[in-house]
Design a protein around this motif. Sequence first.
Motif, PDB file in Angstrom:
ATOM      1  N   VAL A  55      91.695 -32.993  52.422  1.00 17.40           N
ATOM      2  CA  VAL A  55      91.055 -33.095  53.737  1.00 17.40           C
ATOM      3  C   VAL A  55      91.835 -32.278  54.760  1.00 17.40           C
ATOM      4  O   VAL A  55      91.364 -31.255  55.260  1.00 17.40           O
ATOM      5  N   LYS A  56      93.059 -32.698  55.036  1.00 12.35           N
ATOM      6  CA  LYS A  56      93.872 -32.030  56.044  1.00 12.35           C
ATOM      7  C   LYS A  56      94.824 -31.000  55.453  1.00 12.35           C
ATOM      8  O   LYS A  56      95.466 -30.261  56.196  1.00 12.35           O
ATOM      9  N   LYS A  57      94.944 -30.964  54.134  1.00 12.91           N
ATOM     10  CA  LYS A  57      95.898 -30.056  53.506  1.00 12.91           C
ATOM     11  C   LYS A  57      95.453 -29.707  52.092  1.00 12.91           C
ATOM     12  O   LYS A  57      94.587 -30.359  51.514  1.00 12.91           O
ATOM     13  N   LYS A  58      96.059 -28.654  51.551  1.00 11.25           N
ATOM     14  CA  LYS A  58      95.851 -28.328  50.149  1.00 11.25           C
ATOM     15  C   LYS A  58      96.564 -29.363  49.280  1.00 11.25           C
ATOM     16  O   LYS A  58      97.591 -29.920  49.660  1.00 11.25           O
ATOM     17  N   THR A 110      97.477 -22.128  32.648  1.00  9.66           N
ATOM     18  CA  THR A 110      97.434 -21.954  34.104  1.00  9.66           C
ATOM     19  C   THR A 110      98.519 -22.819  34.723  1.00  9.66           C
ATOM     20  O   THR A 110      98.555 -24.033  34.513  1.00  9.66           O
ATOM     21  N   LYS A 111      99.415 -22.209  35.493  1.00 11.29           N
ATOM     22  CA  LYS A 111     100.603 -22.935  35.971  1.00 11.29           C
ATOM     23  C   LYS A 111     100.406 -23.592  37.333  1.00 11.29           C
ATOM     24  O   LYS A 111     100.805 -24.739  37.535  1.00 11.29           O
ATOM     25  N   GLU A 112      99.846 -22.869  38.275  1.00 12.25           N
ATOM     26  CA  GLU A 112      99.721 -23.398  39.638  1.00 12.25           C
ATOM     27  C   GLU A 112      98.260 -23.693  39.944  1.00 12.25           C
ATOM     28  O   GLU A 112      97.405 -22.805  39.855  1.00 12.25           O
ATOM     29  N   ILE A 113      97.991 -24.946  40.303  1.00 17.18           N
ATOM     30  CA  ILE A 113      96.619 -25.390  40.581  1.00 17.18           C
ATOM     31  C   ILE A 113      96.593 -26.067  41.942  1.00 17.18           C
ATOM     32  O   ILE A 113      97.330 -27.040  42.176  1.00 17.18           O
ATOM     33  N   GLU A 114      95.766 -25.553  42.850  1.00 18.14           N
ATOM     34  CA  GLU A 114      95.635 -26.138  44.175  1.00 18.14           C
ATOM     35  C   GLU A 114      94.163 -26.374  44.498  1.00 18.14           C
ATOM     36  O   GLU A 114      93.290 -25.628  44.052  1.00 18.14           O
ATOM     37  N   PHE A 115      93.927 -27.419  45.283  1.00 18.81           N
ATOM     38  CA  PHE A 115      92.579 -27.764  45.727  1.00 18.81           C
ATOM     39  C   PHE A 115      92.552 -27.756  47.246  1.00 18.81           C
ATOM     40  O   PHE A 115      93.475 -28.250  47.901  1.00 18.81           O
ATOM     41  N   ALA A 116      91.472 -27.226  47.828  1.00 13.85           N
ATOM     42  CA  ALA A 116      91.345 -27.191  49.279  1.00 13.85           C
ATOM     43  C   ALA A 116      89.880 -27.379  49.666  1.00 13.85           C
ATOM     44  O   ALA A 116      88.969 -27.090  48.884  1.00 13.85           O
TER      45      ALA A 116
END
Length: 287
Positions: A55-58, A110-116
């Motif tokens: 919501v407010k951040k990754k 896959t090493k780095e996974i981010e959600f936004a």
Amino acid sequence: MKFDIRYANHPDDSRKYGTDELREKYLIEKLFEEDEILLTYSHQDRIIAGGAMPVKKKLSLGTFKELATAYFLERREMGVINVGGAGTVILDGKTYAIGHKEGIYVGMGTKEIEFASADAKHPAKFYVNSCPAHKTYPTVKIVKPSDSVPAGAKVCVQRHLGSREGINERTINQFIIGDVCQSCQLAMGMTELVEGSAWNTLPSHTHERRMEVYMYFELPEQEAVIHLMGKPDETRHIIVHNEQAVISPSWSIHSGVGTHNYTFIWGMCGENQTYDDMDNIATCDLK
């Protein structure tokens, strides 16, 4: 991040469970929490199911000591379907825009996974399934059929099943399946019931070769799904509400009926990826 563990059990055990024990062992009551990743690790074929709601951040998907890996997908693959507002999944620095009811398959390694989220007022809700993998397959964005398919994306396979008379008219959207993209063992998709339909699977079935997780959504707040499980000769049920999931072992029947039409995401893993490999049980034979 929050990580829960559920252990596998013998099918005879479930015959003795009351409501509280059935819910404790098979129901995932909370999948989404603001600015959190909630995951449940099941010893049923070692699937991980859960949700990420930025919501407010990754939000960054890290590993857990229980996985004994340097990063989450070191020995796993993952499928993601967004059931909320528009968002992005960032994989090793590459950004994929994932809209409502769009998905992505993410290969092992896959090493780095981010959600936004694109808009904090309408946050994305990324529903995740992950299982062990032995090989890396390409990451693929997957969408429903439309007039404008994004470059590089794959279109899911749609199947229209059921009937109004049987109150089980539905469209099955097969996202992670051999005709769309390769995976080691994960299969995943989304079934949409038409207005006036209630049953998600008829006839009921089992598939000894793989387990399944059902995640129900687009269900009005006051409504529910009666999820059927257990052995065909002695069934049990769990009451499920919006944005909740049920872990369904391979020995358990797979079926359910709602008090309102709804949508659900199914995720399967095991040794067989053949979607139609089901052992059907006639409704008149259920007890």
